[in-house]
Design a protein around this motif. Structure first.
Motif, PDB file in Angstrom:
ATOM      1  N   VAL A  38     -26.542  35.560  58.963  1.00 25.21           N
ATOM      2  CA  VAL A  38     -27.934  35.139  59.058  1.00 25.21           C
ATOM      3  C   VAL A  38     -28.744  36.430  58.962  1.00 25.21           C
ATOM      4  O   VAL A  38     -28.734  37.247  59.879  1.00 25.21           O
ATOM      5  CB  VAL A  38     -28.216  34.412  60.382  1.00 25.21           C
ATOM      6  CG1 VAL A  38     -29.694  34.054  60.483  1.00 25.21           C
ATOM      7  CG2 VAL A  38     -27.351  33.161  60.493  1.00 25.21           C
ATOM      8  N   GLY A  39     -29.396  36.642  57.839  1.00 26.08           N
ATOM      9  CA  GLY A  39     -30.032  37.932  57.566  1.00 26.08           C
ATOM     10  C   GLY A  39     -29.254  38.652  56.482  1.00 26.08           C
ATOM     11  O   GLY A  39     -28.610  38.043  55.631  1.00 26.08           O
ATOM     12  N   LYS A  40     -29.301  39.966  56.504  1.00 20.71           N
ATOM     13  CA  LYS A  40     -28.646  40.774  55.481  1.00 20.71           C
ATOM     14  C   LYS A  40     -27.128  40.643  55.541  1.00 20.71           C
ATOM     15  O   LYS A  40     -26.526  40.658  56.617  1.00 20.71           O
ATOM     16  CB  LYS A  40     -29.032  42.242  55.659  1.00 20.71           C
ATOM     17  CG  LYS A  40     -30.469  42.574  55.246  1.00 20.71           C
ATOM     18  CD  LYS A  40     -30.541  42.826  53.751  1.00 20.71           C
ATOM     19  CE  LYS A  40     -31.897  43.391  53.354  1.00 20.71           C
ATOM     20  NZ  LYS A  40     -31.958  43.711  51.917  1.00 20.71           N
ATOM     21  N   ASN A  41     -26.512  40.536  54.361  1.00 19.79           N
ATOM     22  CA  ASN A  41     -25.056  40.550  54.255  1.00 19.79           C
ATOM     23  C   ASN A  41     -24.570  41.993  54.145  1.00 19.79           C
ATOM     24  O   ASN A  41     -25.360  42.911  53.919  1.00 19.79           O
ATOM     25  CB  ASN A  41     -24.607  39.745  53.031  1.00 19.79           C
ATOM     26  CG  ASN A  41     -25.079  38.309  53.086  1.00 19.79           C
ATOM     27  OD1 ASN A  41     -25.020  37.669  54.138  1.00 19.79           O
ATOM     28  ND2 ASN A  41     -25.551  37.783  51.969  1.00 19.79           N
ATOM     29  N   ILE A  78     -21.404  50.021  52.237  1.00 21.00           N
ATOM     30  CA  ILE A  78     -22.083  50.472  51.013  1.00 21.00           C
ATOM     31  C   ILE A  78     -23.048  49.401  50.493  1.00 21.00           C
ATOM     32  O   ILE A  78     -23.363  49.356  49.305  1.00 21.00           O
ATOM     33  CB  ILE A  78     -21.067  50.832  49.926  1.00 21.00           C
ATOM     34  CG1 ILE A  78     -20.224  49.605  49.550  1.00 21.00           C
ATOM     35  CG2 ILE A  78     -20.159  51.979  50.361  1.00 21.00           C
ATOM     36  CD1 ILE A  78     -19.501  49.743  48.229  1.00 21.00           C
ATOM     37  N   THR A  79     -23.509  48.555  51.374  1.00 22.39           N
ATOM     38  CA  THR A  79     -24.333  47.407  50.990  1.00 22.39           C
ATOM     39  C   THR A  79     -25.543  47.820  50.162  1.00 22.39           C
ATOM     40  O   THR A  79     -25.816  47.244  49.095  1.00 22.39           O
ATOM     41  CB  THR A  79     -24.808  46.646  52.238  1.00 22.39           C
ATOM     42  OG1 THR A  79     -23.687  46.324  53.061  1.00 22.39           O
ATOM     43  CG2 THR A  79     -25.536  45.378  51.857  1.00 22.39           C
ATOM     44  N   GLU A  80     -26.262  48.801  50.644  1.00 21.45           N
ATOM     45  CA  GLU A  80     -27.514  49.179  49.967  1.00 21.45           C
ATOM     46  C   GLU A  80     -27.254  49.744  48.575  1.00 21.45           C
ATOM     47  O   GLU A  80     -27.918  49.371  47.611  1.00 21.45           O
ATOM     48  CB  GLU A  80     -28.281  50.176  50.836  1.00 21.45           C
ATOM     49  CG  GLU A  80     -28.816  49.580  52.142  1.00 21.45           C
ATOM     50  CD  GLU A  80     -29.686  48.356  51.907  1.00 21.45           C
ATOM     51  OE1 GLU A  80     -30.547  48.384  50.989  1.00 21.45           O
ATOM     52  OE2 GLU A  80     -29.506  47.351  52.628  1.00 21.45           O
ATOM     53  N   SER A  81     -26.298  50.662  48.466  1.00 19.68           N
ATOM     54  CA  SER A  81     -26.039  51.262  47.150  1.00 19.68           C
ATOM     55  C   SER A  81     -25.448  50.249  46.175  1.00 19.68           C
ATOM     56  O   SER A  81     -25.682  50.326  44.967  1.00 19.68           O
ATOM     57  CB  SER A  81     -25.093  52.456  47.297  1.00 19.68           C
ATOM     58  OG  SER A  81     -23.836  52.061  47.819  1.00 19.68           O
ATOM     59  N   ALA A  82     -24.680  49.277  46.698  1.00 21.80           N
ATOM     60  CA  ALA A  82     -24.086  48.262  45.834  1.00 21.80           C
ATOM     61  C   ALA A  82     -25.092  47.194  45.432  1.00 21.80           C
ATOM     62  O   ALA A  82     -24.927  46.538  44.394  1.00 21.80           O
ATOM     63  CB  ALA A  82     -22.900  47.612  46.535  1.00 21.80           C
ATOM     64  N   GLY A  83     -26.125  46.971  46.253  1.00 24.51           N
ATOM     65  CA  GLY A  83     -27.161  45.997  45.929  1.00 24.51           C
ATOM     66  C   GLY A  83     -26.780  44.561  46.190  1.00 24.51           C
ATOM     67  O   GLY A  83     -27.216  43.658  45.462  1.00 24.51           O
ATOM     68  N   VAL A  84     -25.981  44.317  47.236  1.00 22.41           N
ATOM     69  CA  VAL A  84     -25.515  42.953  47.509  1.00 22.41           C
ATOM     70  C   VAL A  84     -25.930  42.450  48.892  1.00 22.41           C
ATOM     71  O   VAL A  84     -25.362  41.480  49.395  1.00 22.41           O
ATOM     72  CB  VAL A  84     -23.980  42.856  47.358  1.00 22.41           C
ATOM     73  CG1 VAL A  84     -23.564  43.059  45.915  1.00 22.41           C
ATOM     74  CG2 VAL A  84     -23.271  43.853  48.271  1.00 22.41           C
ATOM     75  N   GLY A  85     -26.927  43.087  49.504  1.00 20.44           N
ATOM     76  CA  GLY A  85     -27.334  42.691  50.848  1.00 20.44           C
ATOM     77  C   GLY A  85     -28.058  41.367  50.914  1.00 20.44           C
ATOM     78  O   GLY A  85     -27.988  40.659  51.919  1.00 20.44           O
ATOM     79  N   GLY A  86     -28.760  41.008  49.831  1.00 16.16           N
ATOM     80  CA  GLY A  86     -29.536  39.780  49.850  1.00 16.16           C
ATOM     81  C   GLY A  86     -30.810  39.935  50.658  1.00 16.16           C
ATOM     82  O   GLY A  86     -31.146  41.022  51.143  1.00 16.16           O
ATOM     83  N   ALA A  87     -31.524  38.846  50.836  1.00 10.35           N
ATOM     84  CA  ALA A  87     -32.805  38.859  51.535  1.00 10.35           C
ATOM     85  C   ALA A  87     -32.614  38.804  53.041  1.00 10.35           C
ATOM     86  O   ALA A  87     -31.682  38.171  53.543  1.00 10.35           O
ATOM     87  CB  ALA A  87     -33.667  37.685  51.077  1.00 10.35           C
ATOM     88  N   ALA A  88     -33.511  39.464  53.756  1.00 13.35           N
ATOM     89  CA  ALA A  88     -33.423  39.517  55.217  1.00 13.35           C
ATOM     90  C   ALA A  88     -33.694  38.164  55.859  1.00 13.35           C
ATOM     91  O   ALA A  88     -33.321  37.944  57.019  1.00 13.35           O
ATOM     92  CB  ALA A  88     -34.398  40.560  55.754  1.00 13.35           C
ATOM     93  N   ASP A  89     -34.351  37.246  55.127  1.00  8.82           N
ATOM     94  CA  ASP A  89     -34.663  35.941  55.705  1.00  8.82           C
ATOM     95  C   ASP A  89     -33.741  34.841  55.193  1.00  8.82           C
ATOM     96  O   ASP A  89     -34.035  33.659  55.338  1.00  8.82           O
ATOM     97  CB  ASP A  89     -36.122  35.575  55.425  1.00  8.82           C
ATOM     98  CG  ASP A  89     -36.441  35.482  53.935  1.00  8.82           C
ATOM     99  OD1 ASP A  89     -35.571  35.854  53.111  1.00  8.82           O
ATOM    100  OD2 ASP A  89     -37.550  35.036  53.589  1.00  8.82           O
ATOM    101  N   SER A 144     -35.465  29.726  60.164  1.00  2.00           N
ATOM    102  CA  SER A 144     -35.950  30.698  61.140  1.00  2.00           C
ATOM    103  C   SER A 144     -36.067  29.954  62.460  1.00  2.00           C
ATOM    104  O   SER A 144     -36.020  28.712  62.498  1.00  2.00           O
ATOM    105  CB  SER A 144     -37.313  31.280  60.732  1.00  2.00           C
ATOM    106  OG  SER A 144     -38.324  30.287  60.827  1.00  2.00           O
ATOM    107  N   LYS A 145     -36.231  30.686  63.530  1.00  2.00           N
ATOM    108  CA  LYS A 145     -36.390  30.046  64.829  1.00  2.00           C
ATOM    109  C   LYS A 145     -37.615  29.145  64.835  1.00  2.00           C
ATOM    110  O   LYS A 145     -37.576  28.024  65.370  1.00  2.00           O
ATOM    111  CB  LYS A 145     -36.498  31.103  65.928  1.00  2.00           C
ATOM    112  CG  LYS A 145     -36.641  30.536  67.327  1.00  2.00           C
ATOM    113  CD  LYS A 145     -36.689  31.635  68.370  1.00  2.00           C
ATOM    114  CE  LYS A 145     -36.874  31.062  69.773  1.00  2.00           C
ATOM    115  NZ  LYS A 145     -36.922  32.147  70.799  1.00  2.00           N
TER     116      LYS A 145
END
Length: 636
Positions: free
Chosen positions: A207-210, A224-235, A263-264
């Motif tokens: 729930v949130g960034k992967n 390496i989430t950020e450099s790989a570009g696979v985090g997705g959206a925070a929401d 969301s809550k």
């Protein structure tokens, strides 16, 4: 769930209630069914009285007529169930709970503090993976954490837990310093060697960034989430995920299911309640859907989000909003053309079938294939999913675990490519599974007879449900179905406790599930997770003297882990096919090696490997040794 009560005055006959709306929670459908049945029964009594009166009149009129020539009438009988039509001798295979003695101390933490937020009851997953390349199966348990403002005082934030297999089916905690000791509201996991360096990497949904954790060796992972570009959206709220080579370029791409827009504040706005309970965990009908992610591996440690352009974003034609409410995905080559397709289990909306166009893009054909809906054209509360060859020499079966009061789906391939029919009732799975709420589900050959059996992990959402629906329980037993093979008696039989042991059917709040050979004895052991509690690690103690083959494939031109390859074992006229695919069940991953049971056969006629893209590799007979691991590298 809440329902209207009939008038107690016998002079007032309640009408049949209006048909339930499409988004009626499944629990309420049972009440609707009861009302309809009751009304129908009363009309049936009146009809029977009328028929009796009419029969008497006709008897008086025609009793003096000359007798006519006797007509021979064939007796009509209702169809028999699988259980009664053929005597079946089930194998005795006991599963023993070894969680404590194996060293597993993990307890899932969902952060619940009383507000009953939907994610609290939906996690979490588990993964078998050989992270240290020593040949045995290790374990990773996904964990959630506290909600903001409700952290447990004086305690370190909960994290996922990594266990190293000591080689004999016992484990030691290897989490500290591994790089996986990261606190997040985790959901599921996916394992695969995305950079083809020979080390299994780990993707964790949340729930949130992967998070993508690269395996750097020596039991260490790097985020390496950020450099790989696979985090997705925070929401976003991501659930199951799969590593799969969608374009057959030799590296693994990543598909990620997203559930609902949550969301809550949205949860409280939906405001789901149950009479006699108050605020409760509810179904997702009143939450907006979310599109999945599809990331193309660029081969340099970076990924490109191609979700919008590659055909996996399906919108509601009436609203234009995302349709998907995805909880499970089964990557499988449905038409056996050498290109991986994706079947997605959606909760209360139609299931998707993404057919690979062989150019890295997909076409959604769920309705055309027969997998989108049930046999009446309705949607169901789909959770976990798996695919496999359920009968020798025959097509693929796709099992989907559905909500309480909905049968497990078993879509079976028909004569035409990409055409499926739900045969859950005919195959013996449907009626026996109806009452339970099914999350984790997978095919595996637990008795090593060569046929894929079926196991579901079950548990409800609301702890106090029994107050309003006595037929339902929060903690529910797992359910095992034995596959008795092809022929006149084909289909599945529900395995009683006496044949599986009491540990397998211990009631839990079941969610994730996976299988793997933890002790190197050739049979498949099982792990089940539960919400807010300890998992069950169940050792398979079968002693049937069945033979087996275990395959560890290594790709060269294809991805290093050989994900998507198909192994075929020829036994006379029978061909047993198994796909290399860790992504199974709900939020979970099973082992990467493939075990194929041979039953009493003491030799095989041929072994073939069908690599992604269409290449076929035949194993020389002198390399085939039963009851052992066969390490096979892709031919150049």
């Amino acid at each position: 769930m809440p329902s209207s009560q009939p008038d107690s005055d016998p002079e007032k006959q309640p009408p049949i209630p209006a048909a339930p709306a499409r988004d009626t929670p499944p629990e309420e459908l049972a009440h609707y069914d009861d009302a309809v049945i009751g009304k129908a029964f009363r009309w049936s009594l009146l009809a029977m009285v009328g028929i009796a009166v009419l029969g008497g009149i006709l008897f008086l009129v025609f009793r003096n007529r000359a007798p006519e020539q006797t007509t021979r009438v064939t007796e009509q009988r209702a169809p028999e169930t699988l259980a009664s039509s053929t005597q079946v001798e089930l194998p005795t295979v006991r599963f023993r709970d070894i969680t404590g003695e194996a060293g597993i101390r993990f307890v899932h933490h969902n952060g619940a503090y009383g507000d009953k937020l939907l994610p609290e009851t939906m996690g979490s997953g588990v993964a078998f993976l050989d992270f240290d390349n020593d040949g045995d199966q290790d374990l990773f348990f996904v964990n959630s954490t506290d909600w903001p403002g409700h952290a447990s005082t004086g305690n370190a934030p909960p994290t996922g837990t990594l266990y190293r297999n000591n080689g004999s089916g016992t484990f030691e905690d290897a989490t500290k310093g591994s790089g996986l000791d990261v606190s997040l509201y985790g959901m599921g996991a996916a394992v695969g060697d995305y950079d083809n360096d020979g080390l299994i990497d780990l993707f964790v949904t949340a729930v949130g960034k992967n998070h993508l954790f690269k395996n750097v060796g020596d039991g260490h992972f790097t985020d390496i989430t950020e450099s790989a570009g696979v985090g997705g959206a925070a929401d976003q709220w991501s659930t199951s995920a799969a590593w799969v080579d969608m374009d057959n370029d030799g590296d693994l791409d990543l598909f990620v299911c997203n559930y609902v827009r949550w969301s809550k504040d949205i949860d409280f706005e939906v405001g789901y309640t149950v009479v006699g309970v108050g605020r409760a965990y509810g179904p997702p009908m009143n939450f907006e859907g979310s599109h999945p992610y599809l990331y193309r591996n660029e081969g340099n440690g970076r990924f490109t989000d191609v979700s919008e352009s590659n055909g996996v974003q399906v919108s509601n034609p009436a609203t234009g909003k995302p349709m998907a409410k995805s909880l499970g995905v089964a990557p499988v080559d449905l038409d056996q053309d050498g290109w991986m397709d994706l079947v997605v289990a959606n909760d209360t909306v139609q299931n998707f079938v993404f057919h690979n166009r062989r150019d890295g893009t997909f076409e959604e054909i769920g309705a055309l294939s027969g997998i989108a809906f049930d046999t009446y054209g309705k949607t169901r509360g789909a959770m976990g999913i798996d695919a496999g060859q359920i009968n020798a020499n025959e097509g693929i079966g796709i099992a989907i675990g559905n909500f309480a009061n909905e049968m497990t789906a078993l879509y079976v391939a028909q004569s035409k490519p990409l055409e499926f029919t739900d045969e859950a009732i005919a195959q013996g799975v449907g009626p026996a599974s109806r009452l339970l709420l099914k999350f984790g589900i997978f095919f595996f050959d637990y008795d090593l007879d060569g046929m894929l059996d079926l196991l579901t992990a079950n548990g409800h959402l609301e702890e106090e449900l029994t107050k309003v629906q006595q037929s339902q329980h929060y903690r529910q037993p797992a359910q095992l179905f034995w596959n008795r093979g092809a022929g006149a008696g084909q289909g599945f039989v529900s395995v009683p406790e006496a044949m599986s042991g009491p540990d397998l059917v211990k009631p839990i709040v079941g969610r994730g599930s996976a299988f793997g050979d933890i002790d190197g004895d050739g049979d498949l052991d099982v792990v089940l997770t539960q919400v807010g509690g300890a998992p069950l690690l169940l050792r398979n103690d079968q002693a049937l003297n069945h033979h087996w083959l275990r395959f560890q494939l290594t790709g060269k031109r294809n991805n290093r882990g050989a994900i998507g390859a198909v192994i075929q074992v020829q036994l006379g006229a029978r061909t047993l096919s198994r796909q290399v695919m860790p992504t199974r069940s709900y939020l979970s991953q099973s082992e990467l090696p493939v075990t194929i049971g041979l039953g009493t056969h003491d030799k095989v006629d041929a072994v073939r490997i069908l690599w992604p893209g269409g290449a076929v590799q035949t194993l020389p007979n002198d390399r085939i040794h039963l009851d052992t691991v066969l390490a096979i590298e892709e031919a150049p």
